[in-house]
Write an enzyme that holds these catalytic residues in place. Structure first.
Site, short mmCIF file in Angstrom:
data_model
loop_
_atom_site.label_atom_id
_atom_site.label_comp_id
_atom_site.label_asym_id
_atom_site.label_seq_id
_atom_site.Cartn_x
_atom_site.Cartn_y
_atom_site.Cartn_z
N ASN A 20 -4.77 5.78 -1.21
CA ASN A 20 -4.05 6.18 -0.01
C ASN A 20 -3.48 7.59 -0.11
O ASN A 20 -3.29 8.26 0.91
CB ASN A 20 -2.94 5.18 0.33
CG ASN A 20 -3.50 3.97 1.05
OD1 ASN A 20 -4.63 3.99 1.53
ND2 ASN A 20 -2.73 2.91 1.13
N GLU B 246 -6.64 -1.45 -7.23
CA GLU B 246 -5.81 -0.53 -8.00
C GLU B 246 -4.78 -1.38 -8.74
O GLU B 246 -4.06 -2.17 -8.12
CB GLU B 246 -5.09 0.46 -7.07
CG GLU B 246 -6.04 1.45 -6.43
CD GLU B 246 -5.33 2.41 -5.48
OE1 GLU B 246 -5.50 3.62 -5.63
OE2 GLU B 246 -4.62 1.94 -4.57
N SER C 53 0.83 -1.20 0.00
CA SER C 53 0.00 0.00 0.00
C SER C 53 0.87 1.25 0.00
O SER C 53 0.34 2.36 -0.05
CB SER C 53 -0.92 0.00 1.22
OG SER C 53 -0.20 -0.33 2.37
N HIS D 49 -3.41 -3.70 -5.80
CA HIS D 49 -3.67 -3.22 -4.44
C HIS D 49 -5.14 -3.42 -4.08
O HIS D 49 -6.03 -2.75 -4.63
CB HIS D 49 -3.27 -1.74 -4.33
CG HIS D 49 -3.40 -1.20 -2.94
ND1 HIS D 49 -3.75 0.08 -2.65
CD2 HIS D 49 -3.22 -1.81 -1.73
CE1 HIS D 49 -3.80 0.24 -1.34
NE2 HIS D 49 -3.48 -0.89 -0.77
N1 CAA Z 1 -14.08 -9.50 6.43
C1 CAA Z 1 -14.97 -9.97 5.54
N2 CAA Z 1 -16.25 -9.56 5.46
C2 CAA Z 1 -16.64 -8.63 6.33
C3 CAA Z 1 -15.78 -8.07 7.30
C4 CAA Z 1 -14.46 -8.53 7.33
N3 CAA Z 1 -13.55 -8.04 8.19
N4 CAA Z 1 -16.47 -7.16 8.02
C5 CAA Z 1 -17.71 -7.15 7.53
N5 CAA Z 1 -17.81 -8.03 6.51
C6 CAA Z 1 -18.98 -8.30 5.69
C7 CAA Z 1 -20.16 -8.82 6.51
O1 CAA Z 1 -20.08 -10.24 6.61
C8 CAA Z 1 -21.33 -8.38 5.68
O2 CAA Z 1 -21.49 -9.26 4.58
P1 CAA Z 1 -22.94 -9.53 3.93
O3 CAA Z 1 -23.42 -8.23 3.38
O4 CAA Z 1 -22.65 -10.55 2.89
O5 CAA Z 1 -23.80 -10.03 5.04
C9 CAA Z 1 -20.88 -7.03 5.09
O6 CAA Z 1 -19.45 -7.03 5.17
C10 CAA Z 1 -21.41 -5.87 5.88
O7 CAA Z 1 -20.99 -6.07 7.22
P2 CAA Z 1 -21.78 -5.56 8.50
O8 CAA Z 1 -23.24 -5.45 8.18
O9 CAA Z 1 -21.39 -6.38 9.67
O10 CAA Z 1 -21.15 -4.18 8.82
P3 CAA Z 1 -21.15 -2.85 8.00
O11 CAA Z 1 -22.35 -2.68 7.16
O12 CAA Z 1 -20.80 -1.85 9.01
O13 CAA Z 1 -19.90 -3.02 6.99
C11 CAA Z 1 -17.67 -2.71 6.42
C12 CAA Z 1 -18.63 -3.31 7.43
C13 CAA Z 1 -17.84 -3.38 5.07
C14 CAA Z 1 -16.26 -2.99 6.95
C15 CAA Z 1 -17.98 -1.15 6.28
O14 CAA Z 1 -17.99 -0.58 7.54
C16 CAA Z 1 -16.99 -0.43 5.40
O15 CAA Z 1 -17.10 -0.45 4.17
N6 CAA Z 1 -16.02 0.25 6.04
C17 CAA Z 1 -14.97 0.99 5.31
C18 CAA Z 1 -13.88 0.02 4.93
C19 CAA Z 1 -12.78 0.71 4.20
O16 CAA Z 1 -12.74 1.91 3.99
N7 CAA Z 1 -11.80 -0.11 3.77
C20 CAA Z 1 -10.62 0.40 3.11
C21 CAA Z 1 -9.56 0.59 4.13
S1 CAA Z 1 -8.11 1.27 3.40
C22 CAA Z 1 -7.30 -0.05 2.77
O17 CAA Z 1 -7.66 -1.19 2.89
C23 CAA Z 1 -6.10 0.28 1.96
C24 CAA Z 1 -4.84 0.43 2.64
O18 CAA Z 1 -3.82 0.25 1.97
C25 CAA Z 1 -4.69 0.91 4.01
#
Ligand code: CAA
Length: 284
Positions: free
Chosen positions: A190, A152, A119, A140
């Site tokens: 990022n 990405e 990342s 990514h």
């Molecule tokens: N692993 C796999 N699946 C997951 C999970 C995890 N850690 N957390 C939640 N899920 C799944 C759930 O099982 C659920 O699936 P279904 O729709 O099939 O039932 C779905 O995601 C929604 O989960 P929840 O209803 O429990 O919770 P939510 O609606 O709050 O969603 C989330 C959780 C998807 C994490 C949401 O909060 C979200 O999109 N958050 C932002 C995540 C984000 O920005 N990620 C990028 C981070 S930056 C990065 O990764 C890059 C880097 O280089 C740093």
């Protein structure tokens, strides 16, 4: 070029997610970890995710079994030698990654593509550790990998058109949307996300509002799924600090400089969800 066999280096949070998605998309997938304990933990995480999908009626038992049959674990890097594509998702340490790239390069077929899920590091630095710099790309993924739609695809100044197009089609075959990014620290997401999260910490340090209200503001005002502090805890404060340091080193702009509160929290072991404590408490 037809891709049949896929390798993944690292079965942590990102590597396990990537391996899961590859196996679920029909690829014979081998995932490598440094020891049995980490490998079994990662494979266990995948098994749990799939079992939950079956419980929710999103997948049949037969699909679950078929995915697990396509997925193999190993602790030997040379077992990835027959793969058409290998995605490296090891720890963010440039020397470790260079060693992995050099060894894969010496073992994989000539047409093989080696991708990094880094990342923050630049891909060309890893390409330079191989004799096939034209077949090295960045792929990514985002956390949680099975849920987040984006990959990405990063091409360096020496990536061939063929390798880039193959990597792009491969990412699309995993059901992901692709954004093409240049090989610059942080790529697209990022580059924008990290200064945003760092700025949120600075706002909190300066007493602009409580962290809860800053999170509520961004969720309710902008429709973000998580506020910046929830997201920081989710990504990991240690990971964010590491990325910010690399970005600051590259760009020398204050917006990439890690705020002192972030440094203090990482020193205190408050790494976010994974350590049970970050901006919020997850111990219960
Ligand atoms: N692993 C796999 N699946 C997951 C999970 C995890 N850690 N957390 C939640 N899920 C799944 C759930 O099982 C659920 O699936 P279904 O729709 O099939 O039932 C779905 O995601 C929604 O989960 P929840 O209803 O429990 O919770 P939510 O609606 O709050 O969603 C989330 C959780 C998807 C994490 C949401 O909060 C979200 O999109 N958050 C932002 C995540 C984000 O920005 N990620 C990028 C981070 S930056 C990065 O990764 C890059 C880097 O280089 C740093």
């Amino acid at each position: 070029m037809a891709i049949e066999k896929v390798g993944v280096v690292g079965c942590g949070l990102m590597g396990a997610g990537i391996a899961q998605v590859c196996a679920a998309s029909g690829y014979a997938t081998t995932v490598m970890e440094v020891n049995d304990e980490l490998l079994n933990r990662g494979l266990g995480r995948i098994g749990k995710q799939l079992a939950r999908a079956v419980e929710k009626g999103k997948m049949t038992e037969a699909d679950h079994s078929a995915i697990m049959e396509r997925l193999h674990g190993t602790t030997t890097l040379s077992d990835l030698g027959a793969c058409d594509v290998v995605i490296e998702a090891a720890t963010e340490n440039v020397e470790t990654k260079k060693k992995i790239f050099a060894e894969l390069d010496s073992r994989m077929p000539q047409h093989g593509i080696i991708a990094s899920n880094t990342s923050s590091l630049t891909i060309v630095e890893l390409a330079a550790a191989t004799q096939r710099p034209d077949r090295i790309v960045g792929l990514h993924f985002f956390n949680p990998v099975p849920i987040m739609k984006l990959v990405e695809v990063v091409r360096t100044i020496v990536t061939s058109d063929d390798a880039y197009e193959t990597a792009r089609s491969f990412a699309a075959s995993l059901g992901k949307e692709v954004v093409e990014a240049k090989d610059t620290t942080g790529f697209v997401v990022n580059r924008l996300l990290v200064p945003y999260m760092l700025d949120a910490i600075r706002c909190y340090e300066q007493g602009l509002a409580s962290k809860e209200d800053i999170d509520r503001g961004m969720k309710l005002g902008c429709g973000y799924p998580m506020g910046p502090f929830e997201l920081l805890d989710f990504v990991g404060l240690d990971t964010t600090l590491y990325i910010a340091e690399i970005m600051f080193d590259e760009f020398r702009e204050p917006r990439f400089a890690p705020p002192s509160l972030l440094r203090r929290m990482v020193t205190a072991g408050h790494h976010g969800r994974k350590s049970g404590r970050g901006f919020y408490d997850y111990s219960k």
